[in-house]
Design a protein around this motif. Sequence first.
Motif, PDB file in Angstrom:
ATOM      1  N   HIS A  76      27.432 -51.453 -39.105  1.00  0.00           N
ATOM      2  CA  HIS A  76      27.060 -50.414 -39.025  1.00  0.00           C
ATOM      3  C   HIS A  76      28.267 -48.868 -38.880  1.00  0.00           C
TER       4      HIS A  76
ATOM      5  N   GLY B  49      29.471 -41.329 -26.269  1.00  0.00           N
ATOM      6  CA  GLY B  49      28.104 -41.545 -25.884  1.00  0.00           C
ATOM      7  C   GLY B  49      28.210 -41.265 -25.071  1.00  0.00           C
TER       8      GLY B  49
ATOM      9  N   TYR C 119      28.828 -38.919 -21.765  1.00  0.00           N
ATOM     10  CA  TYR C 119      28.116 -38.383 -21.828  1.00  0.00           C
ATOM     11  C   TYR C 119      26.490 -38.233 -21.372  1.00  0.00           C
TER      12      TYR C 119
ATOM     13  N   PRO D 258      18.000 -39.360 -24.062  1.00  0.00           N
ATOM     14  CA  PRO D 258      19.817 -38.891 -24.296  1.00  0.00           C
ATOM     15  C   PRO D 258      19.851 -37.736 -23.874  1.00  0.00           C
ATOM     16  N   GLY D 259      20.770 -38.012 -22.993  1.00  0.00           N
ATOM     17  CA  GLY D 259      21.248 -36.976 -22.561  1.00  0.00           C
ATOM     18  C   GLY D 259      22.836 -35.946 -22.776  1.00  0.00           C
TER      19      GLY D 259
ATOM     20  N   PRO E  10      22.819 -34.352 -26.264  1.00  0.00           N
ATOM     21  CA  PRO E  10      22.649 -33.523 -26.635  1.00  0.00           C
ATOM     22  C   PRO E  10      22.318 -31.737 -25.901  1.00  0.00           C
TER      23      PRO E  10
ATOM     24  N   ASP F 112      25.193 -30.902 -23.999  1.00  0.00           N
ATOM     25  CA  ASP F 112      26.107 -29.748 -25.075  1.00  0.00           C
ATOM     26  C   ASP F 112      25.584 -28.622 -25.004  1.00  0.00           C
TER      27      ASP F 112
HETATM   28  O1  KG4 Z   1      24.961 -42.588 -33.341  1.00  0.00           O
HETATM   29  P1  KG4 Z   1      23.832 -42.777 -32.180  1.00  0.00           P
HETATM   30  O2  KG4 Z   1      23.004 -42.171 -32.844  1.00  0.00           O
HETATM   31  O3  KG4 Z   1      23.816 -43.978 -32.140  1.00  0.00           O
HETATM   32  C1  KG4 Z   1      24.906 -45.413 -31.880  1.00  0.00           C
HETATM   33  O4  KG4 Z   1      24.959 -45.312 -32.065  1.00  0.00           O
HETATM   34  O5  KG4 Z   1      25.046 -45.282 -30.627  1.00  0.00           O
HETATM   35  O6  KG4 Z   1      24.781 -41.965 -30.725  1.00  0.00           O
HETATM   36  C2  KG4 Z   1      24.149 -41.438 -30.050  1.00  0.00           C
HETATM   37  C3  KG4 Z   1      24.961 -40.947 -29.070  1.00  0.00           C
HETATM   38  C4  KG4 Z   1      24.378 -40.627 -27.792  1.00  0.00           C
HETATM   39  O7  KG4 Z   1      24.989 -41.124 -26.362  1.00  0.00           O
HETATM   40  C5  KG4 Z   1      23.468 -39.302 -26.991  1.00  0.00           C
HETATM   41  O8  KG4 Z   1      23.744 -39.164 -26.288  1.00  0.00           O
HETATM   42  C6  KG4 Z   1      25.680 -38.752 -28.129  1.00  0.00           C
HETATM   43  O9  KG4 Z   1      25.530 -39.652 -29.314  1.00  0.00           O
HETATM   44  N1  KG4 Z   1      25.187 -37.412 -28.484  1.00  0.00           N
HETATM   45  C7  KG4 Z   1      25.765 -36.358 -28.109  1.00  0.00           C
HETATM   46  C8  KG4 Z   1      25.385 -35.084 -28.916  1.00  0.00           C
HETATM   47  N2  KG4 Z   1      24.741 -35.300 -29.722  1.00  0.00           N
HETATM   48  C9  KG4 Z   1      23.853 -37.103 -29.951  1.00  0.00           C
HETATM   49  N3  KG4 Z   1      26.544 -36.031 -27.553  1.00  0.00           N
HETATM   50  C10 KG4 Z   1      27.338 -34.829 -27.169  1.00  0.00           C
HETATM   51  N4  KG4 Z   1      26.598 -33.935 -28.189  1.00  0.00           N
HETATM   52  C11 KG4 Z   1      25.495 -34.071 -28.568  1.00  0.00           C
HETATM   53  N5  KG4 Z   1      25.140 -32.691 -29.180  1.00  0.00           N
END
Ligand code: KG4
Length: 340
Positions: A114, A165, A168, A180-181, A183, A186
């Motif tokens: 992955h 993440g 976050y 998911p918080g 974004p 952000d």
């Molecule tokens: O890569 P992903 O889609 O899934 C995994 O493999 O984990 O990442 C998802 C994570 C979530 O924790 C989400 O809150 C975070 O990425 N995320 C962000 C933003 N967009 C997604 N964290 C901070 N700022 C963002 N803009």
Amino acid sequence: MKNIKILAIETSCDETSVAVVENGKRVLSNIISSQIETHKKYGGVVPEIASRQHIEVILQIVDQSLETANVSLDDIDAICVTQGPGLVGSLLVGVNVAKTLSYTLDKPLIAAHHIAGHIYATDIESNINYPSLALVVSGGHTELVLIEDELKFKIIGNTLDDAVGEAYDKVARQLNLAYPGGPKIDKLAKLGQDSYNIPRAMIDSDDYNFSFSGMKSAVINIIHNSKQRGEEIINENLATSFQKAVVDILLTKTEKALVNFNINQLILAGGVAGNRELRERASALADKLNVELLIPSMEYCSDNAAMMGAVGYYYYKNKIFTDPLTLNAKSSLNLEKIKE
Ligand code: KG4
Ligand code: ZN
């Protein structure tokens, strides 16, 4: 080599995704069915529910992906699936569909990593030049990865506790923001000021490792203390302070690695690579160091199957195939052992 079309399947967490990718570069389809609405009410991904929902939709998503790409299963040269890391019940759904397709159609099967997929997502729109450095930031991972050569990875830094993440999402929960918080924080961070004191854990340590659980606790303490004093929390400012601290830490370690390993290319990968401040400040860092910065489009940053089709092409080129009769999902899988 003729044009190679790979059917890629990704079900490692809460997205059911199937893509058809030609030569690792041409995305003919990338269908993503997200379960966010389902998991939102629980404040995070519920593994049991995730695997059941993958089962319900996966065959439709395979059909839809082939249809959108305007190809039939006969046109496909190999099946690629995410073997791990991820939630084992979720991974198993994709793995079993891929095994069945590979066995019944007699097509080679690729069991891909992955994180390698997140990194090679950038190779869809740009070209990875070796050696490169990837900052992998997602809900499950925070890693600095040296890409020494095609599919040759060396993890030089890792989180010792929470993934970025995850931190976050936990902080967002404290601010009553829906999963998911990341974004949402952000967005809020854009509006506030850096007025709260958040510790930059391990920022001066000699290694390339990270720690985010203390920052999450700092936010919780700030909220509790304010409540006790009867003061109101300014959510925008807390988001700004938290985000600034996170990006400070991520980029301090990244800069150190770029300089010490003498690397000319930086890749941002994973869901958090969609973060506005991280993107802007990584771009400034790249300019300062005269390093090329690659960030995948938003669609390829969060979990998707096109990135697995992209990395799958390099497995194909290197003839790294697996047996459809014995393949199993692995919740933890070694990134450094793809190519011996
Ligand atoms: O890569 P992903 O889609 O899934 C995994 O493999 O984990 O990442 C998802 C994570 C979530 O924790 C989400 O809150 C975070 O990425 N995320 C962000 C933003 N967009 C997604 N964290 C901070 N700022 C963002 N803009
Ligand atoms: Zn991911």
